[in-house]
Design a protein around this motif. Structure first.
Motif, PDB file in Angstrom:
ATOM      1  N   LEU A  21      17.277  26.988 -13.012  1.00 51.12           N
ATOM      2  CA  LEU A  21      15.858  26.716 -13.393  1.00 51.12           C
ATOM      3  C   LEU A  21      16.060  25.693 -14.550  1.00 51.12           C
ATOM      4  O   LEU A  21      15.337  24.708 -14.255  1.00 51.12           O
ATOM      5  CB  LEU A  21      14.997  27.999 -14.027  1.00 51.12           C
ATOM      6  N   VAL A  22      16.557  25.890 -15.732  1.00 50.67           N
ATOM      7  CA  VAL A  22      16.880  24.778 -16.781  1.00 50.67           C
ATOM      8  C   VAL A  22      17.494  23.479 -16.211  1.00 50.67           C
ATOM      9  O   VAL A  22      16.976  22.466 -16.524  1.00 50.67           O
ATOM     10  CB  VAL A  22      17.649  25.370 -17.863  1.00 50.67           C
ATOM     11  N   LEU A  27      16.832  17.851 -14.345  1.00 48.89           N
ATOM     12  CA  LEU A  27      16.924  16.848 -13.150  1.00 48.89           C
ATOM     13  C   LEU A  27      15.653  16.284 -12.876  1.00 48.89           C
ATOM     14  O   LEU A  27      15.633  15.284 -12.586  1.00 48.89           O
ATOM     15  CB  LEU A  27      17.680  17.629 -11.936  1.00 48.89           C
ATOM     16  N   LEU A  28      14.807  17.158 -12.867  1.00 53.42           N
ATOM     17  CA  LEU A  28      13.084  16.437 -12.678  1.00 53.42           C
ATOM     18  C   LEU A  28      12.729  15.479 -13.755  1.00 53.42           C
ATOM     19  O   LEU A  28      12.338  14.314 -13.441  1.00 53.42           O
ATOM     20  CB  LEU A  28      12.235  17.633 -12.681  1.00 53.42           C
ATOM     21  N   MET A  33      12.163   9.762 -15.406  1.00 53.47           N
ATOM     22  CA  MET A  33      12.620   8.603 -16.467  1.00 53.47           C
ATOM     23  C   MET A  33      12.998   7.531 -15.363  1.00 53.47           C
ATOM     24  O   MET A  33      13.053   6.243 -15.635  1.00 53.47           O
ATOM     25  CB  MET A  33      13.582   9.063 -17.386  1.00 53.47           C
ATOM     26  N   GLN A  34      13.726   7.667 -14.331  1.00 53.90           N
ATOM     27  CA  GLN A  34      14.491   6.759 -13.533  1.00 53.90           C
ATOM     28  C   GLN A  34      13.503   6.091 -13.004  1.00 53.90           C
ATOM     29  O   GLN A  34      13.323   4.876 -12.621  1.00 53.90           O
ATOM     30  CB  GLN A  34      15.428   7.483 -12.732  1.00 53.90           C
ATOM     31  N   SER A  35      12.404   6.910 -12.312  1.00 51.83           N
ATOM     32  CA  SER A  35      11.295   6.044 -11.622  1.00 51.83           C
ATOM     33  C   SER A  35      10.605   5.257 -12.579  1.00 51.83           C
ATOM     34  O   SER A  35      10.205   4.039 -12.246  1.00 51.83           O
ATOM     35  CB  SER A  35      10.362   7.400 -10.986  1.00 51.83           C
TER      36      SER A  35
END
Length: 155
Positions: A21-22, A27-28, A33-35
């Motif tokens: 979960l963490v 990763l989300l 941030m990448q987007s």
């Protein structure tokens, strides 16, 4: 032989699930941030293209100062004269025709390089040889007002 306490059974599985979960939340965050990074990079590219196009027409105006007075002035939405892409390259042109050709090529480059791009050149009333070059474009891809790059040029 050791016996496990009944309260301890499944504790490893819960720890693994919490770790996943963490990891998923992390990763989300990285994906977000990448987007945003790609979006800001695209906006920076569009602003740099607009600045280069403004500098380009300013240099053309400086090199053809004989006819700058009115031939280079154009408003947003006004249709520039149309010429083939090599009109003044292969033909002998007067300074007035060169100015019209420069504006036509410049407006064409803006519309090709910038989304919803348009440009305007107007004389600054307070100075004899000063002009405002303004380029508008949609850096947000329809998510707001048009962005503007403005450059004041003294010839």
């Amino acid at each position: 032989m050791r016996t496990l306490n009944s309260k301890m059974q499944g504790a490893g599985l819960i720890e693994v699930m919490v770790a996943f979960l963490v990891l998923g939340i992390g990763l989300l965050g990285i994906l977000g941030m990448q987007s945003a990074s790609v979006q800001y990079s695209q906006q920076a590219y569009l602003y740099s293209q607009a600045t280069l196009l403004a500098q380009d027409i300013a240099e053309k105006m400086r090199s053809n100062q004989k006819t700058v007075a009115s031939n280079y002035e154009i408003e947003f939405g006004a249709t520039p004269p149309s010429y083939t892409s090599n009109y003044c390259v292969s033909n002998a042109c007067t300074p007035a025709v060169i100015a019209d050709w420069d504006v036509s090529v410049w407006r064409s480059a803006i519309s090709k390089a910038l989304p919803q791009g348009s440009g305007e050149i107007r004389k600054l009333q307070s100075a004899a040889s000063a002009y405002i070059i303004e380029i508008r474009f949609d850096a947000d891809r329809g998510e707001g007002e048009l962005d503007t790059v403005t450059m004041e040029v003294v010839l």
